[in-house]
Design an enzyme around this catalytic site. Sequence first.
Site, mmCIF file in Angstrom:
data_model
loop_
_atom_site.group_PDB
_atom_site.id
_atom_site.type_symbol
_atom_site.label_atom_id
_atom_site.label_comp_id
_atom_site.label_asym_id
_atom_site.label_seq_id
_atom_site.Cartn_x
_atom_site.Cartn_y
_atom_site.Cartn_z
ATOM 1 C CB CYS A 18 -8.218 22.025 37.427
ATOM 2 S SG CYS A 18 -6.748 22.541 36.530
ATOM 3 C CB CYS B 161 -9.379 23.500 29.296
ATOM 4 S SG CYS B 161 -9.012 24.985 30.243
ATOM 5 C CG ASP C 183 -9.802 25.612 38.081
ATOM 6 O OD1 ASP C 183 -9.097 24.791 37.469
ATOM 7 O OD2 ASP C 183 -10.125 26.706 37.588
ATOM 8 C CD GLU D 8 -8.391 32.882 34.138
ATOM 9 O OE1 GLU D 8 -7.971 33.776 34.864
ATOM 10 O OE2 GLU D 8 -8.837 31.804 34.544
#
Length: 271
Positions: free
Chosen positions: A76, A189, A13, A157
């Site tokens: 991904c 995603c 990914d 993130e």
Amino acid sequence: MHLAKQKPIGIFDSGIGGLTVMRAIRKILPNEDIIYFGDTAHLPYGDKSTEAIQSYSIKITNLLLSKECKVILIACNSASAAAYKLLKEYVGSKANVLNVIDPMISLIAEKYVNKTIGLIGTKRTIHSKVYEKKIHELGLGIKLKSLATPLLAPMIEEGYLNNPILHQTLADYLSRSEISGIEALILGCTHYPLIHKDIEAFYQGEVAILDSSQAVANSLYNLLASENLLNSQTKAGKSSFFVSDYTQSFQEAATLFFGENVRLEYYPLWE
Ligand code: DGL
């Protein structure tokens, strides 16, 4: 030389989002050895050009092939959209190559004939129109409405979970006319499973939320079973986690994404 079935599964990914897919795989394939590579040095892929993602993907694939992976799974959506076809040709008969889009297309074909469904993902995934093309090819009267939601992956993130800013951003995106009147929403995603509940809460049960990690894990299982490649070892499989850039915050986020303790190892692929 290992027997083919004892070889590891390679997963990659742009960063740590693909750990949501690895987590689902670990549950149904506990005896497999798995090598995960997160290209944290180039994150996010969602804003990169097709050419850049293709060149990163080839280099990572070379690494996974050098570790004798029997399967290379692109965990991904952005890289699946930009590089799957190329990687499949490049790898040829050396390993099986899987992506995270096709298992979702199969699931939609089964459940959503003649329905309208939505898709959210990075700019690269949405602008590639790969989901549209594949759904159109099904010829099942499924209408797809899509929206790029580029703020979500960086927020996740950064650990903006259960946070009013995340909820406001989500409410803004999910109320847009581009994805109105849908019966189901594809989380396009691999970061988004972490905000599955927030998305579900926004729709208050009126829209089904489709997370591909389970579908991807099932399709990997089926592939290994049909090719007689299931690892027959009885002990728990080994998990290795490599990243192309190491920071403490990647380390902390990795544990969050994988749901259990992860020890990231720096791998200098770009030096
Ligand atoms: N995990 C990536 C995906 O599924 C999104 C993050 C990125 O842009 O690199 O598309």
